[in-house]
Design a protein around this motif. Structure first.
Motif, PDB file in Angstrom:
ATOM      1  N   THR A  93       0.983  -1.265  -0.271  1.00  0.00           N
ATOM      2  CA  THR A  93      -0.376   0.369   0.125  1.00  0.00           C
ATOM      3  C   THR A  93       0.769   1.502   0.031  1.00  0.00           C
ATOM      4  OG1 THR A  93      -2.200  -0.954   1.203  1.00  0.00           O
ATOM      5  CG2 THR A  93      -1.354   1.062   1.254  1.00  0.00           C
ATOM      6  N   ALA A  94       0.260   2.175  -1.093  1.00  0.00           N
ATOM      7  CA  ALA A  94       0.987   3.148  -1.020  1.00  0.00           C
ATOM      8  C   ALA A  94       0.907   3.770  -2.645  1.00  0.00           C
ATOM      9  CB  ALA A  94       2.614   3.236  -1.709  1.00  0.00           C
ATOM     10  N   MET A  95       1.493   5.012  -2.766  1.00  0.00           N
ATOM     11  CA  MET A  95       1.357   6.161  -3.302  1.00  0.00           C
ATOM     12  C   MET A  95       2.257   5.317  -4.807  1.00  0.00           C
ATOM     13  SD  MET A  95      -0.685   8.519  -5.034  1.00  0.00           S
ATOM     14  CE  MET A  95      -1.233   9.847  -4.071  1.00  0.00           C
ATOM     15  N   TYR A  96       1.717   5.763  -5.959  1.00  0.00           N
ATOM     16  CA  TYR A  96       2.823   4.803  -6.446  1.00  0.00           C
ATOM     17  C   TYR A  96       3.080   6.148  -7.943  1.00  0.00           C
ATOM     18  CZ  TYR A  96       3.118   0.049  -4.723  1.00  0.00           C
ATOM     19  OH  TYR A  96       3.232  -0.990  -3.916  1.00  0.00           O
ATOM     20  N   TYR A  97       4.060   6.487  -8.217  1.00  0.00           N
ATOM     21  CA  TYR A  97       5.701   7.514  -8.822  1.00  0.00           C
ATOM     22  C   TYR A  97       5.994   6.455 -10.067  1.00  0.00           C
ATOM     23  CZ  TYR A  97       4.218  10.054  -4.911  1.00  0.00           C
ATOM     24  OH  TYR A  97       3.222  11.035  -4.354  1.00  0.00           O
ATOM     25  N   CYS A  98       5.938   6.958 -11.179  1.00  0.00           N
ATOM     26  CA  CYS A  98       7.007   7.040 -11.999  1.00  0.00           C
ATOM     27  C   CYS A  98       7.759   7.764 -12.622  1.00  0.00           C
ATOM     28  CB  CYS A  98       6.431   6.335 -13.486  1.00  0.00           C
ATOM     29  SG  CYS A  98       5.297   7.894 -14.795  1.00  0.00           S
ATOM     30  N   ALA A  99       9.012   7.654 -12.548  1.00  0.00           N
ATOM     31  CA  ALA A  99       9.750   9.031 -12.737  1.00  0.00           C
ATOM     32  C   ALA A  99      10.413   8.685 -14.380  1.00  0.00           C
ATOM     33  CB  ALA A  99      10.638   8.939 -11.773  1.00  0.00           C
ATOM     34  N   VAL A 100      11.552   9.223 -14.401  1.00  0.00           N
ATOM     35  CA  VAL A 100      12.163   9.429 -15.870  1.00  0.00           C
ATOM     36  C   VAL A 100      13.565  10.130 -16.227  1.00  0.00           C
ATOM     37  CG1 VAL A 100      11.295  10.999 -17.639  1.00  0.00           C
ATOM     38  CG2 VAL A 100      12.131   9.203 -18.168  1.00  0.00           C
ATOM     39  N   ASP A 101      14.607   9.336 -16.287  1.00  0.00           N
ATOM     40  CA  ASP A 101      16.287  10.115 -17.010  1.00  0.00           C
ATOM     41  C   ASP A 101      15.685   9.962 -18.135  1.00  0.00           C
ATOM     42  OD1 ASP A 101      18.345  10.422 -17.738  1.00  0.00           O
ATOM     43  OD2 ASP A 101      18.862  10.541 -15.702  1.00  0.00           O
ATOM     44  N   SER A 102      15.333  10.995 -19.180  1.00  0.00           N
ATOM     45  CA  SER A 102      15.669  10.956 -20.716  1.00  0.00           C
ATOM     46  C   SER A 102      16.477  10.906 -21.661  1.00  0.00           C
ATOM     47  CB  SER A 102      14.874  11.940 -20.651  1.00  0.00           C
ATOM     48  OG  SER A 102      14.850  13.202 -20.601  1.00  0.00           O
ATOM     49  N   SER A 103      17.850  10.966 -20.349  1.00  0.00           N
ATOM     50  CA  SER A 103      19.220  11.043 -21.559  1.00  0.00           C
ATOM     51  C   SER A 103      19.725   9.620 -21.012  1.00  0.00           C
ATOM     52  CB  SER A 103      19.692  12.347 -21.181  1.00  0.00           C
ATOM     53  OG  SER A 103      20.382  12.554 -19.386  1.00  0.00           O
ATOM     54  N   ARG A 104      19.695   8.877 -20.260  1.00  0.00           N
ATOM     55  CA  ARG A 104      20.883   8.043 -19.753  1.00  0.00           C
ATOM     56  C   ARG A 104      19.998   6.645 -19.830  1.00  0.00           C
ATOM     57  NH1 ARG A 104      22.961   9.498 -14.330  1.00  0.00           N
ATOM     58  NH2 ARG A 104      21.060  10.418 -13.761  1.00  0.00           N
ATOM     59  N   ILE A 105      20.754   5.736 -19.704  1.00  0.00           N
ATOM     60  CA  ILE A 105      20.392   4.148 -19.293  1.00  0.00           C
ATOM     61  C   ILE A 105      21.626   3.967 -18.080  1.00  0.00           C
ATOM     62  CG2 ILE A 105      20.888   1.861 -19.666  1.00  0.00           C
ATOM     63  CD1 ILE A 105      19.952   2.008 -22.865  1.00  0.00           C
ATOM     64  N   LEU A 106      20.834   3.991 -16.949  1.00  0.00           N
ATOM     65  CA  LEU A 106      21.661   3.859 -15.567  1.00  0.00           C
ATOM     66  C   LEU A 106      22.220   2.653 -15.014  1.00  0.00           C
ATOM     67  CD1 LEU A 106      19.274   5.378 -13.228  1.00  0.00           C
ATOM     68  CD2 LEU A 106      21.171   7.095 -14.554  1.00  0.00           C
ATOM     69  N   ALA A 107      22.996   2.723 -14.848  1.00  0.00           N
ATOM     70  CA  ALA A 107      23.988   1.662 -14.100  1.00  0.00           C
ATOM     71  C   ALA A 107      22.607   0.833 -13.384  1.00  0.00           C
ATOM     72  CB  ALA A 107      24.830   1.827 -13.899  1.00  0.00           C
ATOM     73  N   ALA A 108      22.951  -0.254 -13.235  1.00  0.00           N
ATOM     74  CA  ALA A 108      21.948  -0.904 -12.476  1.00  0.00           C
ATOM     75  C   ALA A 108      21.862  -0.552 -11.073  1.00  0.00           C
ATOM     76  CB  ALA A 108      21.945  -2.703 -12.298  1.00  0.00           C
ATOM     77  N   TYR A 109      23.132  -0.169 -10.307  1.00  0.00           N
ATOM     78  CA  TYR A 109      22.709   0.251  -8.673  1.00  0.00           C
ATOM     79  C   TYR A 109      22.360   1.929  -9.181  1.00  0.00           C
ATOM     80  CZ  TYR A 109      27.018   3.097  -9.397  1.00  0.00           C
ATOM     81  OH  TYR A 109      28.175   4.434  -9.865  1.00  0.00           O
ATOM     82  N   LYS A 110      22.036   2.159 -10.026  1.00  0.00           N
ATOM     83  CA  LYS A 110      21.199   3.635  -9.507  1.00  0.00           C
ATOM     84  C   LYS A 110      19.757   3.924 -10.497  1.00  0.00           C
ATOM     85  CE  LYS A 110      25.239   6.345 -11.388  1.00  0.00           C
ATOM     86  NZ  LYS A 110      25.975   7.383 -11.938  1.00  0.00           N
ATOM     87  N   ARG A 111      19.477   2.580 -10.874  1.00  0.00           N
ATOM     88  CA  ARG A 111      18.193   2.662 -11.235  1.00  0.00           C
ATOM     89  C   ARG A 111      17.347   3.288 -10.088  1.00  0.00           C
ATOM     90  NH1 ARG A 111      19.637  -2.372 -14.746  1.00  0.00           N
ATOM     91  NH2 ARG A 111      20.292  -1.073 -16.133  1.00  0.00           N
ATOM     92  N   LEU A 112      17.475   2.591  -8.798  1.00  0.00           N
ATOM     93  CA  LEU A 112      16.212   2.792  -7.524  1.00  0.00           C
ATOM     94  C   LEU A 112      16.139   3.840  -7.228  1.00  0.00           C
ATOM     95  CD1 LEU A 112      15.655  -0.779  -7.177  1.00  0.00           C
ATOM     96  CD2 LEU A 112      14.379   0.936  -9.060  1.00  0.00           C
ATOM     97  N   ARG A 113      17.233   4.712  -7.765  1.00  0.00           N
ATOM     98  CA  ARG A 113      18.082   5.350  -6.777  1.00  0.00           C
ATOM     99  C   ARG A 113      17.132   6.867  -6.892  1.00  0.00           C
ATOM    100  NH1 ARG A 113      24.291   5.375  -6.248  1.00  0.00           N
ATOM    101  NH2 ARG A 113      23.757   7.622  -6.137  1.00  0.00           N
ATOM    102  N   ASP A 114      15.847   7.898  -6.008  1.00  0.00           N
ATOM    103  CA  ASP A 114      15.305   8.790  -6.634  1.00  0.00           C
ATOM    104  C   ASP A 114      15.444  10.222  -7.068  1.00  0.00           C
ATOM    105  OD1 ASP A 114      13.846  10.175  -3.952  1.00  0.00           O
ATOM    106  OD2 ASP A 114      15.961   9.837  -3.902  1.00  0.00           O
ATOM    107  N   LYS A 115      17.288  10.270  -6.577  1.00  0.00           N
ATOM    108  CA  LYS A 115      18.135  11.887  -6.795  1.00  0.00           C
ATOM    109  C   LYS A 115      18.719  10.944  -8.079  1.00  0.00           C
ATOM    110  CE  LYS A 115      22.543   9.736  -5.236  1.00  0.00           C
ATOM    111  NZ  LYS A 115      23.611  10.582  -3.945  1.00  0.00           N
ATOM    112  N   GLU A 116      18.332   9.960  -9.306  1.00  0.00           N
ATOM    113  CA  GLU A 116      18.690  10.136 -10.445  1.00  0.00           C
ATOM    114  C   GLU A 116      17.867  10.555 -11.572  1.00  0.00           C
ATOM    115  OE1 GLU A 116      21.528   8.830 -11.163  1.00  0.00           O
ATOM    116  OE2 GLU A 116      22.392   8.467  -8.752  1.00  0.00           O
ATOM    117  N   TYR A 117      16.513  11.068 -10.816  1.00  0.00           N
ATOM    118  CA  TYR A 117      15.877  10.803 -11.556  1.00  0.00           C
ATOM    119  C   TYR A 117      14.551  12.163 -11.719  1.00  0.00           C
ATOM    120  CZ  TYR A 117      15.559   5.866 -12.474  1.00  0.00           C
ATOM    121  OH  TYR A 117      16.218   4.597 -12.968  1.00  0.00           O
ATOM    122  N   ALA A 118      14.922  13.308 -13.051  1.00  0.00           N
ATOM    123  CA  ALA A 118      14.773  14.555 -12.480  1.00  0.00           C
ATOM    124  C   ALA A 118      12.497  14.923 -13.242  1.00  0.00           C
ATOM    125  CB  ALA A 118      15.691  15.577 -13.611  1.00  0.00           C
ATOM    126  N   HIS A 119      11.919  14.194 -13.687  1.00  0.00           N
ATOM    127  CA  HIS A 119      10.787  14.100 -13.842  1.00  0.00           C
ATOM    128  C   HIS A 119      10.292  13.253 -13.427  1.00  0.00           C
ATOM    129  CE1 HIS A 119      12.542  16.872 -17.522  1.00  0.00           C
ATOM    130  NE2 HIS A 119      13.009  15.756 -17.322  1.00  0.00           N
TER     131      HIS A 119
END
Length: 130
Positions: A93-119
């Motif tokens: 149970t939670a509010m679910y959000y999608c987020a995108v980095d529109s210019s990079r394929i992030l390394a696996a260890y970064k993909r679930l870090r919210d600071k990597e996403y601007a949108h």
């Protein structure tokens, strides 16, 4: 300008399923394009948690808490990313959000870090009852 719109949330009993959608504009989903899209969730009193991510290369990442239950996919023709959630638990149970980095394929260890996403989208509520 990148915009994301989530939908598909709702109320479901434990063990049930939901499929969330995230429709994007301002970024084009195309195989091998440089982007990473992630799903995050935020429950009251808890920190925001990355749960799944998918890249333009088609690679995916999942939080341990959802592995084997959640699946991220994309439908490029509709510029949409999905999060299929099965075997739902009350702790999902939670509010679910999608987020995108529109210019990079992030390394696996970064993909679930919210600071990597601007949108970010506005979110869709998921409530799982026991």
């Amino acid at each position: 300008q990148v915009q994301l719109v989530e939908s598909g949330g709702g109320s479901v009993q434990a063990g049930g399923s939901l499929r969330l959608s995230c429709v994007a504009s301002g970024v084009t989903f195309r195989r091998y394009s440089m982007y990473t899209i992630a799903w995050f969730r935020e429950a009251p009193g808890k920190e925001r948690e990355g749960v799944a991510a998918i890249t333009g290369a088609g690679t995916t990442s999942y939080a341990e808490s959802v592995k084997g239950r959640f699946n991220a996919s994309q439908e490029n023709a509709k510029n949409t990313v999905y999060l299929q959630m099965n075997s739902l638990k009350p702790e999902d149970t939670a509010m679910y959000y999608c987020a995108v980095d529109s210019s990079r394929i992030l390394a696996a260890y970064k993909r679930l870090r919210d600071k990597e996403y601007a949108h970010w989208g506005q979110g869709t509520q998921v409530t799982v009852s026991s």
